[in-house]
Design a protein around this motif. Structure first.
Motif, PDB file in Angstrom:
ATOM      1  N   LEU A  39       0.896  -1.250  -0.111  1.00 34.85           N
ATOM      2  CA  LEU A  39       0.130   0.075  -0.074  1.00 34.85           C
ATOM      3  C   LEU A  39       1.050   1.074   0.097  1.00 34.85           C
ATOM      4  O   LEU A  39       0.662   2.328  -0.690  1.00 34.85           O
ATOM      5  N   ILE A  40       1.969   1.373   0.838  1.00 35.56           N
ATOM      6  CA  ILE A  40       2.668   2.488   0.805  1.00 35.56           C
ATOM      7  C   ILE A  40       3.500   2.533  -0.741  1.00 35.56           C
ATOM      8  O   ILE A  40       3.635   3.950  -1.050  1.00 35.56           O
ATOM      9  N   ALA A  41       3.764   1.428  -1.297  1.00 38.31           N
ATOM     10  CA  ALA A  41       4.285   1.554  -2.638  1.00 38.31           C
ATOM     11  C   ALA A  41       3.385   2.061  -3.774  1.00 38.31           C
ATOM     12  O   ALA A  41       3.715   3.068  -4.465  1.00 38.31           O
ATOM     13  N   MET A  42       2.104   1.883  -3.638  1.00 39.87           N
ATOM     14  CA  MET A  42       1.103   2.403  -4.430  1.00 39.87           C
ATOM     15  C   MET A  42       0.965   3.761  -4.084  1.00 39.87           C
ATOM     16  O   MET A  42       0.938   4.720  -5.128  1.00 39.87           O
ATOM     17  N   ALA A  43       0.985   4.148  -2.798  1.00 40.79           N
ATOM     18  CA  ALA A  43       0.958   5.931  -2.679  1.00 40.79           C
ATOM     19  C   ALA A  43       2.160   6.548  -3.048  1.00 40.79           C
ATOM     20  O   ALA A  43       1.899   7.385  -3.629  1.00 40.79           O
ATOM     21  N   VAL A  66      10.436   5.305  -9.179  1.00 46.64           N
ATOM     22  CA  VAL A  66      11.534   4.025  -9.130  1.00 46.64           C
ATOM     23  C   VAL A  66      11.336   3.092  -7.816  1.00 46.64           C
ATOM     24  O   VAL A  66      11.065   2.164  -7.809  1.00 46.64           O
ATOM     25  N   VAL A  67      11.508   3.950  -6.810  1.00 43.31           N
ATOM     26  CA  VAL A  67      11.255   3.218  -5.411  1.00 43.31           C
ATOM     27  C   VAL A  67      10.073   2.669  -5.110  1.00 43.31           C
ATOM     28  O   VAL A  67       9.847   1.489  -4.858  1.00 43.31           O
ATOM     29  N   GLY A  68       8.987   3.419  -5.893  1.00 41.16           N
ATOM     30  CA  GLY A  68       7.639   2.852  -5.447  1.00 41.16           C
ATOM     31  C   GLY A  68       7.361   1.405  -6.394  1.00 41.16           C
ATOM     32  O   GLY A  68       6.705   0.673  -5.825  1.00 41.16           O
ATOM     33  N   VAL A  69       7.941   1.621  -7.777  1.00 42.65           N
ATOM     34  CA  VAL A  69       7.758   0.427  -8.675  1.00 42.65           C
ATOM     35  C   VAL A  69       8.629  -0.674  -8.133  1.00 42.65           C
ATOM     36  O   VAL A  69       8.041  -1.774  -8.125  1.00 42.65           O
ATOM     37  N   LEU A  70       9.684  -0.459  -7.548  1.00 43.00           N
ATOM     38  CA  LEU A  70      10.440  -1.536  -6.928  1.00 43.00           C
ATOM     39  C   LEU A  70       9.870  -2.176  -5.845  1.00 43.00           C
ATOM     40  O   LEU A  70       9.928  -3.432  -5.557  1.00 43.00           O
ATOM     41  N   MET A  71       9.528  -1.323  -4.885  1.00 47.37           N
ATOM     42  CA  MET A  71       8.744  -1.721  -3.704  1.00 47.37           C
ATOM     43  C   MET A  71       7.493  -2.563  -4.096  1.00 47.37           C
ATOM     44  O   MET A  71       7.006  -3.691  -3.576  1.00 47.37           O
ATOM     45  N   PHE A  72       6.783  -2.285  -4.986  1.00 42.46           N
ATOM     46  CA  PHE A  72       5.357  -2.734  -5.469  1.00 42.46           C
ATOM     47  C   PHE A  72       5.720  -4.147  -6.138  1.00 42.46           C
ATOM     48  O   PHE A  72       5.140  -5.203  -5.655  1.00 42.46           O
ATOM     49  N   ILE A  73       6.926  -4.452  -6.698  1.00 43.53           N
ATOM     50  CA  ILE A  73       7.038  -5.633  -7.352  1.00 43.53           C
ATOM     51  C   ILE A  73       7.674  -6.465  -6.192  1.00 43.53           C
ATOM     52  O   ILE A  73       7.118  -7.797  -6.254  1.00 43.53           O
ATOM     53  N   ILE A  74       8.401  -6.179  -5.282  1.00 41.68           N
ATOM     54  CA  ILE A  74       9.058  -6.801  -4.391  1.00 41.68           C
ATOM     55  C   ILE A  74       7.893  -7.399  -3.277  1.00 41.68           C
ATOM     56  O   ILE A  74       7.735  -8.557  -2.773  1.00 41.68           O
ATOM     57  N   PHE A 117      11.672 -12.311  -3.055  1.00 41.30           N
ATOM     58  CA  PHE A 117      11.498 -11.310  -2.159  1.00 41.30           C
ATOM     59  C   PHE A 117      12.583 -11.308  -1.046  1.00 41.30           C
ATOM     60  O   PHE A 117      13.142 -10.255  -0.800  1.00 41.30           O
ATOM     61  N   CYS A 118      13.236 -12.384  -0.433  1.00 38.66           N
ATOM     62  CA  CYS A 118      14.304 -12.560   0.544  1.00 38.66           C
ATOM     63  C   CYS A 118      15.386 -11.958  -0.205  1.00 38.66           C
ATOM     64  O   CYS A 118      16.341 -11.106   0.348  1.00 38.66           O
ATOM     65  N   ILE A 119      15.855 -12.195  -1.363  1.00 38.56           N
ATOM     66  CA  ILE A 119      17.217 -12.131  -1.853  1.00 38.56           C
ATOM     67  C   ILE A 119      17.153 -10.426  -2.337  1.00 38.56           C
ATOM     68  O   ILE A 119      18.052  -9.756  -2.095  1.00 38.56           O
ATOM     69  N   SER A 120      15.900  -9.942  -2.904  1.00 38.96           N
ATOM     70  CA  SER A 120      15.825  -8.619  -3.123  1.00 38.96           C
ATOM     71  C   SER A 120      15.895  -7.820  -1.605  1.00 38.96           C
ATOM     72  O   SER A 120      16.660  -6.762  -1.854  1.00 38.96           O
ATOM     73  N   LEU A 121      15.226  -8.188  -0.627  1.00 35.08           N
ATOM     74  CA  LEU A 121      15.537  -7.537   0.375  1.00 35.08           C
ATOM     75  C   LEU A 121      16.838  -7.532   1.096  1.00 35.08           C
ATOM     76  O   LEU A 121      17.561  -6.320   1.384  1.00 35.08           O
TER      77      LEU A 121
END
Length: 286
Positions: free
Chosen positions: A37-41, A72-80, A99-103
């Motif tokens: 939800l934060i990524a969408m915002a 960029v940050v929002g899209v990355l957060m959305f995907i992850i 998800f784990c590797i990305s984080l």
């Protein structure tokens, strides 16, 4: 190996047993859903700033366009976080590993950035000084940028990047003799020293002609110290606060890594149990 845990068929002896903890599974889902939800915002704000505000020229003074950075940050957060949500609900090892590797990669990059920023603090300071000076040049080009600079100068009781005469870099405040601007040799009102007695009525022309006034005399009317030194002093006096902020950013990432690893391990154990049961299904002595 990627895989998804199969559901137990009715009639199996272990149909009520599962290594996968519902607490871990749904806690990870809620964790990802909140950040989704934060990524969408962030994406919505980035699109608004990019499409509606049309501030590319004014914000070109910054090293990174804030709107593009949000996107960029929002899209990355959305995907992850989407992979984390689906992976936890479907118990999909591939998505959970992604998800784990990305984080983990993001956490290590942030750690490296912090270490490099500390090691090359002088270069970082010079870069920030250059950004502030460029922002001063574009002060009148965008209202949001103007409000941001005014807020910073009021909050830190400063004026300019290194000193108040830095405002001569702006075409309106430039102190050359052929400058026809009425604000020639002046500084913005946000540089002015506002006492409690003057709060009710603010003289927006208080910085008029301050660049040609002697340093000591100017210090009675405006803040003469630059904002870079003020910010550095603030950082040095608030190291514990900044450390708490950094820890606050790191903890959710570490929690996400821990929960995803726990769930992956539980899913693998459950798959092994199911494979064992399938292999020995026909064995009456199991």
């Amino acid at each position: 190996m990627c895989g998804r845990r199969e559901r137990n068929s009715p009639g199996r002896h272990d149909e009520d047993f599962s290594f996968v903890s519902p607490v871990v599974k749904y806690l990870l889902f809620i964790f990802n859903f909140v950040f989704w939800l934060i990524a969408m915002a962030m994406i919505a704000i980035g699109v608004y700033a990019r499409v509606v505000k049309h501030a590319e020229t004014a914000l070109a003074c910054l090293a990174v366009d804030p709107a593009m950075m949000l996107l960029v940050v929002g899209v990355l957060m959305f995907i992850i976080t989407f992979c984390g949500c689906v992976g936890s609900l479907r118990e999909n090892i591939c998505l959970l590993q992604f998800f784990c590797i990305s984080l983990t990669v993001i956490f290590l990059l942030q750690l490296a950035a912090g270490v490099l920023g500390f090691i090359f603090s002088d270069k970082a300071r010079n870069k920030v000084t250059q950004m502030v000076n460029n922002a001063i040049v574009h002060y009148r080009d965008d209202m949001d940028l103007q409000n941001l600079i005014d807020f910073g100068q009021k909050e830190f009781a400063c004026c300019g990047a290194m000193t108040y005469t830095d405002w001569s870099n702006n075409m309106y405040f430039n102190c050359t003799a052929n400058n026809p601007s009425r604000e020639r040799c002046s500084v913005p009102f946000s540089c002015c020293i506002i006492t409690k007695e003057k709060v009710e009525v603010i003289n927006t022309m208080c910085g008029q002609g301050m660049q040609v006034v002697e340093y000591i005399d100017a210090g009675n009317v405006i803040h003469t110290n630059g904002c870079i030194d003020k910010v550095v002093d603030w950082i040095h006096s608030n190291l514990f606060l900044l450390g708490g902020v950094a820890l606050g950013l790191a903890i959710p990432q570490l929690v996400g890594i821990l929960l995803s690893q726990m769930l992956i391990s539980q899913i693998k154990d459950q798959i092994e149990l199911q494979n064992y049961n399938l292999k020995h299904r026909a064995d009456p002595w199991r």
